[in-house]
Design an enzyme around this catalytic site. Structure first.
Site, PDB file in Angstrom:
ATOM      1  N   SER A   1       0.720  -1.164  -0.110  1.00  0.00           N
ATOM      2  CA  SER A   1       0.015   0.037  -0.092  1.00  0.00           C
ATOM      3  C   SER A   1       1.033   1.162  -0.025  1.00  0.00           C
ATOM      4  O   SER A   1       2.031   1.231   0.592  1.00  0.00           O
ATOM      5  CB  SER A   1      -0.926  -0.154   1.076  1.00  0.00           C
ATOM      6  OG  SER A   1      -1.543   1.235   1.561  1.00  0.00           O
TER       7      SER A   1
ATOM      8  N   TYR B   1      -2.526  -1.203  10.282  1.00  0.00           N
ATOM      9  CA  TYR B   1      -2.697  -1.746   8.593  1.00  0.00           C
ATOM     10  C   TYR B   1      -1.282  -1.042   8.050  1.00  0.00           C
ATOM     11  O   TYR B   1      -0.740  -2.125   7.473  1.00  0.00           O
ATOM     12  CB  TYR B   1      -3.563  -0.939   8.267  1.00  0.00           C
ATOM     13  CG  TYR B   1      -3.774  -0.946   6.750  1.00  0.00           C
ATOM     14  CD1 TYR B   1      -4.408  -2.240   6.155  1.00  0.00           C
ATOM     15  CD2 TYR B   1      -3.297   0.197   6.016  1.00  0.00           C
ATOM     16  CE1 TYR B   1      -4.542  -2.308   4.894  1.00  0.00           C
ATOM     17  CE2 TYR B   1      -3.799  -0.080   4.775  1.00  0.00           C
ATOM     18  CZ  TYR B   1      -4.351  -1.270   3.905  1.00  0.00           C
ATOM     19  OH  TYR B   1      -4.436  -1.246   2.515  1.00  0.00           O
TER      20      TYR B   1
END
Length: 284
Positions: free
Chosen positions: A175, A188
């Site tokens: 990400s 995350y």
């Protein structure tokens, strides 16, 4: 052997149902296929919706036999399988919680029994939970986020390893948060850093076997993950507007990056990360 298998767990909101999302994400492939994955066998985790669905259907258009793995959204999974079959591909869906090694063993056993092997492994499944204060991240949430996002990649790759031969490709989903950080996605973002390190290390581990390992680091993409609990509800109207392009991306703007890394077009690339992120300039 059924196409839909009951999962181990069900989470009330995540990963979220794409069928209930408005506006609907754009996942359909944009261009005709050219056989770049003809007769290959691909596993796409998190394949019921979002980036996973777009990738699975694009792989199907390019000639692959596709197995999607998903957690609990049966309707979305069935739609993805139907879309793959509409492309003329063989396709199955397997419900499984990949945070458990035995589930990963079962997935690989079912795929190899159905299709005879594995050529492409896309580790895309994951979850996120926003918290503004690190003290609000519970031990349960922290363990679950790591279990879903990075432990699952280890477990599934371990289970698949004996079936991966020279020419196989592994593509992991990291990400943009790994590179630029995220103030409210601490756990995350940490898992995405681990995924990038895992990708680079695994690429070195397997390069001598002729197996390539790369990753894709999407920016804000319009999928069920964010509006169904991955972002605070008040942030959704402005989701993705802080990118240089001023909008969130669509799943079919990310899937071609996975295709490129899955096929021989990227035969001289391993340990690399592609960045479909709306214009953020980040370190590679």
């Amino acid at each position: 052997m059924s196409e839909i298998v009951e999962p181990m767990i069900h989470e009330d909101r995540l990963p979220g149902e794409e069928s209930k999302l408005s506006p609907q994400p754009e996942w359909e492939p944009r261009y005709p296929g050219s056989g770049r994955l003809q007769d290959k066998v691909a596993i796409v985790t998190g394949g019921d919706s979002g980036i996973g669905r777009a990738t699975a259907v694009l792989f199907a258009r390019e000639g692959a036999k596709v197995a999607i793995v998903y957690l609990c959204e049966h309707e979305d999974a069935e739609k993805t399988v139907a879309a793959c079959k509409d492309e003329g591909a063989e396709a199955i869906a397997i419900a499984a919680d990949l945070g458990y090694p035995k589930m990963c063993d079962r997935v690989i056993a079912e795929v190899t029994e159905k299709f005879g092997g594995i050529d492409v492994l896309v580790n895309n499944a994951g979850e996120q939970h926003p918290d503004d204060d690190i003290r609000d991240i519970t031990e349960e949430q922290l363990k679950r986020t790591f279990q879903s996002n990075i432990f699952s990649m280890f477990y599934l790759t371990q289970a698949a390893r004996s079936h991966l031969r020279k020419g196989a490709a592994i593509i992991n989903c990291t990400s943009v948060t790994m590179y630029k950080g995220s103030a409210n996605l601490l756990d995350y973002s940490a898992t995405k850093g681990a995924i990038t390190a895992f990708t680079r290390s695994l690429s070195q581990n397997l390069v001598g076997e002729g197996i390539r390992v790369n990753a894709v680091a999407p920016g804000p993409i319009w999928t069920p993950l964010n509006p169904f609990g991955g972002q605070p509800p008040e942030d959704i109207p402005d989701f993705g507007k802080d990118t240089p392009m001023g909008r969130p991306g669509q799943p079919n703007e990310v899937a071609p990056a996975f295709l490129f890394l899955a096929c021989d077009d990227s035969s001289y690339m391993t340990g690399q990360v592609l960045h479909p992120n709306g214009g953020y300039v980040v370190g590679g």
